[in-house]
Design a protein around this motif. Sequence first.
Motif, short mmCIF file in Angstrom:
data_model
loop_
_atom_site.label_atom_id
_atom_site.label_comp_id
_atom_site.label_asym_id
_atom_site.label_seq_id
_atom_site.Cartn_x
_atom_site.Cartn_y
_atom_site.Cartn_z
N PHE A 106 40.55 42.23 54.32
CA PHE A 106 40.93 41.28 53.28
C PHE A 106 42.41 41.39 52.94
N GLN A 107 42.97 42.59 53.08
CA GLN A 107 44.36 42.80 52.70
C GLN A 107 45.35 42.10 53.64
N LEU A 115 45.33 33.15 51.03
CA LEU A 115 44.16 33.61 50.28
C LEU A 115 43.29 32.44 49.85
N THR A 136 39.01 46.51 49.43
CA THR A 136 40.47 46.60 49.49
C THR A 136 40.89 47.96 48.93
N HIS A 138 42.79 50.10 46.34
CA HIS A 138 43.25 49.87 44.97
C HIS A 138 44.75 50.18 44.89
N LEU A 201 46.03 43.80 45.91
CA LEU A 201 45.69 43.10 44.68
C LEU A 201 44.89 44.00 43.75
N LEU A 206 42.30 39.85 41.83
CA LEU A 206 41.17 39.50 42.69
C LEU A 206 40.22 38.55 41.97
N LEU A 210 39.08 34.72 43.18
CA LEU A 210 37.67 34.46 43.47
C LEU A 210 37.11 33.38 42.55
N GLN A 220 31.08 45.14 41.37
CA GLN A 220 32.37 45.65 41.82
C GLN A 220 32.37 47.17 41.62
N THR A 238 33.99 44.73 46.37
CA THR A 238 33.55 43.53 45.64
C THR A 238 32.41 42.83 46.36
#
Length: 243
Positions: A106-107, A115, A136, A138, A201, A206, A210, A220, A238
């Motif tokens: 995702f990163q 995105l 992802t 943190h 993010l 995030l 979303l 999460q 997530t």
Amino acid sequence: MFSDAEAAALYDVINPWDPARYPEVVFCTELVMAADAVLDLGCGTGSMLHHARDLGHTGRLVGLDPDQGMLDRAERRTGIEWVSGVAADATWDGEFDLATMTSNAFQHLVTDDELRASLTAIRASLRDGGRFVFGTRHPQARAWESWNPSNAFDLEDATGRKLRMWHEVESVVGDVVTFTETTAERDDTVLRVDRASLRFLDVPALAGFLTEAGFTIEDQYGDWHRGPITETSREIITIARRI
């Protein structure tokens, strides 16, 4: 030179899809095995979907990735659909119960436009109530601070070739980190340099993307053991549901 095919084979050596070693494997496998139709975005060499078939998954499994070297390796396994492309290119319409992005893929969605386009396509690919799971790093853990040549590590590929690999940060601009990954012989003779950018993010950012794309956050976590997100969490895991 170190070919794309060799790089893909080395990826499997470094990152085996092994439930005994990686809690991410256990977490994702439970979700995949409970879903009839699964879309794995950024599937790489297809390890997660291969594993699901080995465990007896009988439904539809589709892997999407832009790296042809990775897909060539994935395609050694039949009975799974392999598609070349990125998430934003996905054109499926309500065909999946679950979409996944593992191994921090995702990163690689770096810009706001990328995105938004990717999340829109992922949502469209899901049935009503379908779920999108991804992890992802943190940003509070500042993982990139350890990406430097002093942390080079030695390894062997599947043929026994002795190699050395290291990472080096080129820039940190806002929440985007650009770095290189160098693959070399043990005497530091460089064979290959790959460059990439990753976006880090935080939780509110995030949630904003979303929600805008039509997802609600179902769960999460701060790690793949389903622990809560805390001030020391190194990850954000997530599970988002299409609404």
